[in-house]
Design a protein around this motif. Structure first.
Motif, PDB file in Angstrom:
ATOM      1  N   SER A 108       0.832  -1.199   0.000  1.00 26.24           N
ATOM      2  CA  SER A 108       0.000   0.000   0.000  1.00 26.24           C
ATOM      3  C   SER A 108       0.868   1.250   0.000  1.00 26.24           C
ATOM      4  CB  SER A 108      -0.925   0.023   1.223  1.00 26.24           C
ATOM      5  OG  SER A 108      -0.182   0.153   2.422  1.00 26.24           O
ATOM      6  N   VAL A 109       0.291   2.326  -0.503  1.00 28.67           N
ATOM      7  CA  VAL A 109       0.932   3.628  -0.516  1.00 28.67           C
ATOM      8  C   VAL A 109      -0.097   4.661  -0.087  1.00 28.67           C
ATOM      9  CG1 VAL A 109       2.010   5.417  -1.932  1.00 28.67           C
ATOM     10  CG2 VAL A 109       2.541   3.026  -2.357  1.00 28.67           C
ATOM     11  N   SER A 110       0.304   5.615   0.726  1.00 25.25           N
ATOM     12  CA  SER A 110      -0.601   6.688   1.107  1.00 25.25           C
ATOM     13  C   SER A 110       0.083   8.026   0.895  1.00 25.25           C
ATOM     14  CB  SER A 110      -1.035   6.548   2.568  1.00 25.25           C
ATOM     15  OG  SER A 110       0.072   6.672   3.445  1.00 25.25           O
ATOM     16  N   ALA A 111      -0.715   9.041   0.583  1.00 21.01           N
ATOM     17  CA  ALA A 111      -0.214  10.405   0.400  1.00 21.01           C
ATOM     18  C   ALA A 111      -1.375  11.359   0.647  1.00 21.01           C
ATOM     19  CB  ALA A 111       0.351  10.598  -1.003  1.00 21.01           C
ATOM     20  N   PRO A 112      -1.358  12.071   1.759  1.00 18.74           N
ATOM     21  CA  PRO A 112      -2.480  12.957   2.081  1.00 18.74           C
ATOM     22  C   PRO A 112      -2.350  14.365   1.523  1.00 18.74           C
ATOM     23  CG  PRO A 112      -0.968  12.890   3.919  1.00 18.74           C
ATOM     24  CD  PRO A 112      -0.397  11.969   2.874  1.00 18.74           C
ATOM     25  N   LEU A 113      -1.233  14.656   0.831  1.00 18.21           N
ATOM     26  CA  LEU A 113      -0.951  16.039   0.467  1.00 18.21           C
ATOM     27  C   LEU A 113      -0.373  16.156  -0.942  1.00 18.21           C
ATOM     28  CD1 LEU A 113      -0.718  19.016   1.564  1.00 18.21           C
ATOM     29  CD2 LEU A 113       1.618  18.424   2.258  1.00 18.21           C
ATOM     30  N   GLU A 114      -0.797  17.173  -1.659  1.00 18.62           N
ATOM     31  CA  GLU A 114      -0.188  17.570  -2.925  1.00 18.62           C
ATOM     32  C   GLU A 114       0.548  18.881  -2.709  1.00 18.62           C
ATOM     33  OE1 GLU A 114      -1.587  19.611  -7.120  1.00 18.62           O
ATOM     34  OE2 GLU A 114      -2.841  18.001  -6.309  1.00 18.62           O
TER      35      GLU A 114
END
Length: 307
Positions: A108-114
């Motif tokens: 899995s990969v997560s990224a809450p921000l651009e």
């Protein structure tokens, strides 16, 4: 953009010494206040019910908070940063994501921000009201979890670099721009997609009533390259080798809306957006965790404060 202003220094009344007549004469002879100074640095904060970019929701139709700053030199050179909360990477590549290759495999990969970083040169080279703009834009997504090369053959690092050129125009109350963006890297996590591009056209009409302006936009996202061999559709059936990315992921987007200037650097916007994202083998080219279309028609409401 809101400029910093100097406060005018009022003259000290001298009526106590010379009478009201002399005080009036002094006021008439006082020098005019300095003209407002424009700061080269501006900042902005936005709250919105849905972060939609190029017609696709980046937050699975949920609210987002956004903000950034810009520095513009009088020569025309500028740099800036803009940021927004997102969920599309976690939605696609999280433990229960919509893309293949996660879940049971424990990947899995997560990224809450651009985070967007950009710089360029903007100047009225043709005529007044016709600014030309040349620049580079880096989309950066700080991620955590499984390395991208272990996630899925369909996936690539979502960090994207684009070069762009734009021509702004002004015809009385009508303003806008035409723009062309070209990806020199893979684009937004799509494998083998370097060379993708996005031409778009935006028009605004200042009604002259209550600070209202009408807005229109249309763009075309072309995804270059071919799908990696061994890839599969959403239903797990195999994608034929040599299938173009464009046949699965290219689309047209549009937007109609209105903006309201409340004064003091505060503005609001409403819009209705949509795309012609296609469905293939039971799934859309841009699919939410629930199997929905990330490019479906949607309403947008936002409030922005500039400083």
């Amino acid at each position: 953009m809101k400029s910093l202003q100097k406060k005018a220094i009022s003259a000290v009344a001298v009526g106590m010494l010379t009478g009201l007549a002399c005080a009036s004469a002094f006021a008439e002879d006082a020098p005019a206040a300095d003209a407002p100074e424009v700061s080269p640095i501006t900042a902005n904060v936005t709250v919105t019910n849905n972060y939609i970019y190029r017609g696709l929701t980046q937050t699975d139709s949920k609210p987002a908070i956004q903000g950034g700053f810009d520095y513009a030199h009088e020569s025309g050179f500028y740099v800036g940063n803009w940021n927004s909360s997102i969920s599309w990477i976690s939605d696609a590549y999280g433990t229960n994501g919509s893309a293949q290759g996660k879940g049971p495999a424990g990947k899995s990969v997560s990224a809450p921000l651009e985070m967007d970083f950009y710089g360029g040169f903007k100047k009225e080279l043709i005529a007044e009201g016709f600014a030309s703009d040349f620049g580079v834009l880096q989309y950066y997504y700080p991620t955590s979890g499984t390395p991208w090369n272990q996630i899925s053959p369909n996936a690539a690092n979502p960090n994207t670099t684009e070069l762009y050129v734009a021509q702004n125009y002004t015809f009385g109350p009508v303003t806008g721009f035409v723009k062309f963006s070209y990806a020199v890297s893979t684009i937004f996590g799509t494998a083998n997609s370097s060379g993708s591009y996005y031409p778009d056209f935006t028009v605004n009409y200042d009604t002259g009533v209550w600070g209202l302006a009408l807005n229109g936009h249309v763009g075309y996202q072309y995804i270059a390259g071919s799908v990696p061999n061994g890839s599969s559709y959403y239903n797990l059936s195999s994608i034929p080798n040599g299938t173009s990315n464009s046949s699965l992921y290219s689309y047209t987007d549009w937007k109609l809306g209105a903006t309201k200037d409340f004064g003091g650097g505060l503005s609001g916007a409403i819009a209705y957006t949509g795309t012609n994202v296609a469905a293939v083998k039971g799934a859309y080219g841009y699919t939410s965790p629930s199997g929905g279309n990330l490019g479906k028609a949607a309403g947008l409401v936002s409030l922005t404060k500039t400083f």
